[in-house]
Structure formats: structure tokens, C-alpha cells
Design a protein around this motif. Structure first.
Motif, PDB file in Angstrom:
ATOM      1  N   ALA A  74     -25.267  23.551  -6.486  1.00  0.00           N
ATOM      2  CA  ALA A  74     -23.350  23.587  -6.268  1.00  0.00           C
ATOM      3  C   ALA A  74     -23.289  24.844  -7.081  1.00  0.00           C
ATOM      4  N   ALA A  75     -22.267  25.668  -6.846  1.00  0.00           N
ATOM      5  CA  ALA A  75     -21.779  26.978  -7.464  1.00  0.00           C
ATOM      6  C   ALA A  75     -21.568  26.544  -8.897  1.00  0.00           C
ATOM      7  N   GLY A  76     -22.066  27.178  -9.765  1.00  0.00           N
ATOM      8  CA  GLY A  76     -21.793  26.913 -11.362  1.00  0.00           C
ATOM      9  C   GLY A  76     -22.737  26.037 -11.971  1.00  0.00           C
ATOM     10  N   ASP A  77     -23.615  25.274 -11.293  1.00  0.00           N
ATOM     11  CA  ASP A  77     -24.375  24.253 -12.067  1.00  0.00           C
ATOM     12  C   ASP A  77     -25.101  24.665 -13.048  1.00  0.00           C
ATOM     13  N   ALA A  78     -25.862  25.909 -13.013  1.00  0.00           N
ATOM     14  CA  ALA A  78     -26.523  26.457 -14.190  1.00  0.00           C
ATOM     15  C   ALA A  78     -25.643  26.694 -15.089  1.00  0.00           C
ATOM     16  N   ALA A  79     -24.425  27.416 -14.990  1.00  0.00           N
ATOM     17  CA  ALA A  79     -23.399  27.797 -16.203  1.00  0.00           C
ATOM     18  C   ALA A  79     -23.114  26.491 -16.715  1.00  0.00           C
ATOM     19  N   ALA A  80     -22.724  25.534 -15.835  1.00  0.00           N
ATOM     20  CA  ALA A  80     -22.160  24.177 -16.399  1.00  0.00           C
ATOM     21  C   ALA A  80     -23.113  23.263 -17.326  1.00  0.00           C
ATOM     22  N   LEU A  81     -24.466  23.358 -17.070  1.00  0.00           N
ATOM     23  CA  LEU A  81     -25.667  22.753 -17.775  1.00  0.00           C
ATOM     24  C   LEU A  81     -25.643  23.631 -18.931  1.00  0.00           C
ATOM     25  N   GLU A  82     -25.545  24.950 -18.842  1.00  0.00           N
ATOM     26  CA  GLU A  82     -25.767  25.650 -20.252  1.00  0.00           C
ATOM     27  C   GLU A  82     -24.793  25.262 -21.469  1.00  0.00           C
ATOM     28  N   ALA A  83     -23.417  25.205 -20.867  1.00  0.00           N
ATOM     29  CA  ALA A  83     -22.378  24.940 -21.659  1.00  0.00           C
ATOM     30  C   ALA A  83     -22.620  23.525 -22.205  1.00  0.00           C
ATOM     31  N   MET A  84     -23.346  22.668 -21.725  1.00  0.00           N
ATOM     32  CA  MET A  84     -23.694  21.222 -22.281  1.00  0.00           C
ATOM     33  C   MET A  84     -24.786  21.172 -23.269  1.00  0.00           C
ATOM     34  N   VAL A  85     -25.528  22.324 -23.435  1.00  0.00           N
ATOM     35  CA  VAL A  85     -26.793  22.249 -24.295  1.00  0.00           C
ATOM     36  C   VAL A  85     -26.220  22.271 -25.677  1.00  0.00           C
ATOM     37  N   ILE A  86     -26.906  21.271 -26.279  1.00  0.00           N
ATOM     38  CA  ILE A  86     -26.733  21.299 -27.740  1.00  0.00           C
ATOM     39  C   ILE A  86     -28.081  21.474 -28.643  1.00  0.00           C
ATOM     40  N   TYR A  87     -29.225  21.306 -27.785  1.00  0.00           N
ATOM     41  CA  TYR A  87     -30.496  21.484 -28.353  1.00  0.00           C
ATOM     42  C   TYR A  87     -31.546  21.887 -27.367  1.00  0.00           C
ATOM     43  N   ARG A  88     -32.250  22.936 -27.738  1.00  0.00           N
ATOM     44  CA  ARG A  88     -33.641  23.258 -26.733  1.00  0.00           C
ATOM     45  C   ARG A  88     -34.712  24.004 -27.365  1.00  0.00           C
ATOM     46  N   ASP A  89     -35.817  23.319 -26.899  1.00  0.00           N
ATOM     47  CA  ASP A  89     -37.013  23.940 -27.244  1.00  0.00           C
ATOM     48  C   ASP A  89     -37.965  24.317 -26.167  1.00  0.00           C
ATOM     49  N   GLU A  90     -39.309  24.444 -26.333  1.00  0.00           N
ATOM     50  CA  GLU A  90     -40.014  24.652 -25.212  1.00  0.00           C
ATOM     51  C   GLU A  90     -40.381  23.395 -24.256  1.00  0.00           C
ATOM     52  N   ALA A  91     -39.953  22.384 -24.907  1.00  0.00           N
ATOM     53  CA  ALA A  91     -40.417  21.016 -24.063  1.00  0.00           C
ATOM     54  C   ALA A  91     -39.258  20.186 -23.749  1.00  0.00           C
ATOM     55  N   ILE A  92     -38.022  20.435 -24.454  1.00  0.00           N
ATOM     56  CA  ILE A  92     -36.920  19.249 -24.558  1.00  0.00           C
ATOM     57  C   ILE A  92     -35.622  20.266 -24.439  1.00  0.00           C
ATOM     58  N   VAL A  93     -34.753  19.774 -23.625  1.00  0.00           N
ATOM     59  CA  VAL A  93     -33.394  20.197 -23.826  1.00  0.00           C
ATOM     60  C   VAL A  93     -32.514  18.797 -24.024  1.00  0.00           C
ATOM     61  N   VAL A  94     -31.437  18.896 -25.118  1.00  0.00           N
ATOM     62  CA  VAL A  94     -30.496  17.947 -25.009  1.00  0.00           C
ATOM     63  C   VAL A  94     -28.976  18.303 -24.716  1.00  0.00           C
ATOM     64  N   LEU A  95     -28.526  17.430 -23.984  1.00  0.00           N
ATOM     65  CA  LEU A  95     -27.151  17.958 -23.428  1.00  0.00           C
ATOM     66  C   LEU A  95     -25.995  16.949 -24.197  1.00  0.00           C
ATOM     67  N   ASN A  96     -24.991  17.586 -24.187  1.00  0.00           N
ATOM     68  CA  ASN A  96     -23.857  16.631 -24.645  1.00  0.00           C
ATOM     69  C   ASN A  96     -22.941  16.460 -22.991  1.00  0.00           C
ATOM     70  N   LYS A  97     -23.447  15.329 -22.759  1.00  0.00           N
ATOM     71  CA  LYS A  97     -22.722  14.874 -21.201  1.00  0.00           C
ATOM     72  C   LYS A  97     -21.218  14.719 -21.392  1.00  0.00           C
ATOM     73  N   PRO A  98     -20.420  15.424 -20.551  1.00  0.00           N
ATOM     74  CA  PRO A  98     -19.068  15.074 -20.717  1.00  0.00           C
ATOM     75  C   PRO A  98     -18.728  13.940 -20.031  1.00  0.00           C
ATOM     76  N   PHE A  99     -17.443  13.743 -20.171  1.00  0.00           N
ATOM     77  CA  PHE A  99     -16.804  12.142 -19.589  1.00  0.00           C
ATOM     78  C   PHE A  99     -16.663  12.454 -18.050  1.00  0.00           C
ATOM     79  N   GLY A 100     -16.986  11.622 -17.247  1.00  0.00           N
ATOM     80  CA  GLY A 100     -16.809  11.489 -15.815  1.00  0.00           C
ATOM     81  C   GLY A 100     -17.984  11.969 -14.844  1.00  0.00           C
ATOM     82  N   LEU A 101     -18.977  12.612 -15.593  1.00  0.00           N
ATOM     83  CA  LEU A 101     -20.247  13.274 -14.788  1.00  0.00           C
ATOM     84  C   LEU A 101     -21.418  12.251 -14.809  1.00  0.00           C
TER      85      LEU A 101
END
Length: 322
Positions: A85-112
Motif C-alpha cells: 500500500a502507498a506509504g507502507d515503507a515510509a510508515a514503517l520507517e517512522a515506527m523504527v526505534i532500533y535497527r541492526d543487521e539482524a533485527i528491527v524494533v518498531l514502536n507500533k501505534p494504536f489501532g494497527l
């Protein structure tokens, strides 16, 4: 235009042990399984020069021969991110609070929602299609959060990492901490809740504390601590020892302190929300600690969601620790 040619693709180490049919379906989602089966059965597709079957398990470094009709000269994997869906990549990037070569941690918003289901058109698992790499590998979920719960959500970037993290969560080696704003004050201020839990016999959409062990009931254990209070409301730190569906929400209601904004388990009558507090679930996955599959320890804390932050500000709550 040049004629399509045979292509050869090397099996990535992260795909070691994967069945050929699954590997092909991932790389060629638009090719019918029947067509793939015929290509393999007639020997047009070969692995290290040998004929194989769909159930053959691949090994790292093997060379897969792909016939022209499959690739048009392309590789086995999609050549770049798969558009969601349009904007999915940008939306995911906005949620990222940690990233390395193996793991990404998101801060998931309400209602998703984390995964799809009845009436759900957009969810994290589907959005992750936008993060497929050039080899066609899609990041993987390794645990879940309820749709209206916010906070820490761990994503594995490789299949091997996902498998290792799944064992970590299964073995309860991941330490998770949640914050919850509740109506009422628990007594005592901190303690342990341990019950049998299963589907509510009166409503299959809900979970419930059951009086005894049954075929459906499982042990559920939660540790809790009061961080702060304001009037009739409490800010609690919750640490689930087990991971049952709706466990924290059910346990809070069970001890008489339902979570503010919970549409399923908040059943306090004749009580109105204080001004400035939104009627949204106030349950936030605040922190996670777990062994990193590549060594060391992963420690990530997620800032509270906007509606939760607003409530803390309105109530003047100032938690220490967390």
C-alpha cells in the motif's frame, strides 16, 4: 529485444533447509504452482545440475538453474522492494526505534493490527512486503501485540534470526515490560497474579479467568507493580511471565483494576473518563530485553503513544523506572 536466457541463482545461507516449492513460490508468486511443478518434473529446473523434486530441501551455496520461461533473464527473487500500500515503507520507517543487521524494533501505534484477519485490510505483516530485499527476503514477525496495544514489536530481517528469536520467546527468555493506566488501585501495590485462563464460555471473542484447569485452560502468570497514582487511576508496570491471549487485560480486570479504554474487559458502570483522557486502550509495550541471536543483549524502550502521553500529562503522573 534480446531473447530470454537460462539463469542461475545461488541459494542464500539464510534459505538453507527451505523446500524448493516454498523457495519458488516466494520468488515467483505470480507463477501457478501447477506450472512450477511441471517445470521441476520435466527437469527444466535443476539444482547443481541435477534433477530434483518440489520437496527437495535446498542447501546454502547450491546453484539453481531457472529456465527462460520463468525468468525472462531475471533472477529468482524480486529485483527490489515489493510495492505494498502507498506509504507502507515510509510508515514503517517512522515506527523504527532500533535497527541492526539482524533485527528491527518498531514502536507500533494504536489501532494497527500486527497480522491480517476478518475486517483487517492493513497490518504490519502486510506492510513488511515493502521491505523485501533484492533477494526476495521479507522481514518476519517473531511475536504479536493486540491491535490496540502500542509499543515494542520485534521484527527479524532473516529467517535464521526469526527462528532463533521464536525459540527465545517460546523459552520465556525475553523479558517484556508493559505500562497500563487502570481504573482503581490494586491491593497490594505490587504482586503476582496466577490463574487458569481460556476462552470465555459466554463469549468466544473474549478470554476469561477460569476456576480450574480444563482441556482449554492454560496457566497465566503476571507480575505487577504500581508506579504512580492520580485520583482513582493507577499507572502499573506489568511483566507477563506467560504469554496468553489478552492476558494482561484479563488479569487487570480480574483483580479489579481494568485498563482504561479496553473495549472488551472494562465494565465499570456509571464511571466517566476524566477530561483530557481519550477512550483508547492504555496498554503499552514499554520495554524488552532478550539475548541477541548474534551475541550480547538487546535492550529497547519505546516512548509511550500520543494518547497515553497526553493522559500522563493531564493526570500529572511521573513514573520512575519502568
Amino acid at each position: 529485444m534480446a531473447e530470454p536466457r537460462v539463469s542461475h541463482v545461488e541459494v542464500d545461507p539464510d534459505d538453507a533447509g527451505m523446500r524448493l516449492d516454498r523457495w519458488l513460490r516466494r520468488g515467483f508468486p505470480d507463477v501457478p504452482l501447477g506450472a512450477l511443478s511441471k517445470i521441476v518434473r520435466t527437469g527444466q529446473l535443476r539444482v547443481d545440475g541435477a534433477r530434483v523434486k518440489l520437496e527437495t530441501r535446498l542447501e546454502a551455496g547450491q546453484s539453481v538453474r531457472l529456465p527462460p520461461q520463468m525468468t525472462g533473464g531475471a533472477t529468482a527473487a524480486p529485483s527490489g522492494p515489493v510495492s505494498g500500500a502507498a506509504g507502507d515503507a515510509a510508515a514503517l520507517e517512522a515506527m523504527v526505534i532500533y535497527r541492526d543487521e539482524a533485527i528491527v524494533v518498531l514502536n507500533k501505534p494504536f489501532g494497527l493490527a500486527v497480522q491480517g484477519g476478518s475486517g483487517i485490510s492493513r497490518h504490519v505483516d502486510g506492510m513488511l512486503e515493502a521491505w523485501r530485499d533484492k533477494k526476495g527476503r521479507k522481514p518476519r514477525l517473531v511475536h504479536r501485540l493486540d491491535r490496540d496495544t502500542t509499543g515494542v514489536l520485534v521484527i527479524a530481517l532473516k529467517r535464521s534470526i526469526a527462528a532463533a528469536l521464536a525459540e527465545t520467546f517460546k523459552g520465556r527468555d525475553a523479558e517484556k515490560t508493559y505500562w497500563a493506566l487502570t481504573r482503581g488501585h490494586p491491593s497490594p501495590d505490587e504482586g503476582r497474579i496466577s490463574t487458569w485462563m481460556g476462552r470465555d464460555p459466554r463469549d468466544s471473542e473474549k478470554m476469561a479467568v477460569l476456576p480450574q484447569k480444563t482441556k482449554e485452560a492454560q496457566r497465566a502468570t503476571t507480575l505487577y507493580e504500581t508506579l504512580d497514582r492520580s485520583g482513582q487511576l493507577s499507572l502499573l508496570r506489568l511483566s507477563p511471565v506467560t504469554g496468553r491471549t489478552h492476558q494482561l487485560r484479563v488479569h487487570c480486570a480480574h483483580i479489579g483494576v481494568p485498563i482504561i479504554g479496553d473495549p472488551k474487559y472494562f465494565n465499570v458502570e456509571n464511571w466517566a473518563l476524566p477530561g483530557g483522557i481519550q477512550n483508547r486502550l492504555h496498554l503499552h509495550a514499554r520495554h524488552i530485553t532478550l539475548p541477541h541471536p548474534d551475541g550480547g543483549t538487546l535492550n529497547v524502550t519505546a516512548p509511550v503513544s500520543p494518547h497515553f502521553h497526553q493522559s500522563l500529562t493531564v493526570l500529572g503522573l511521573s513514573p520512575t523506572g519502568g
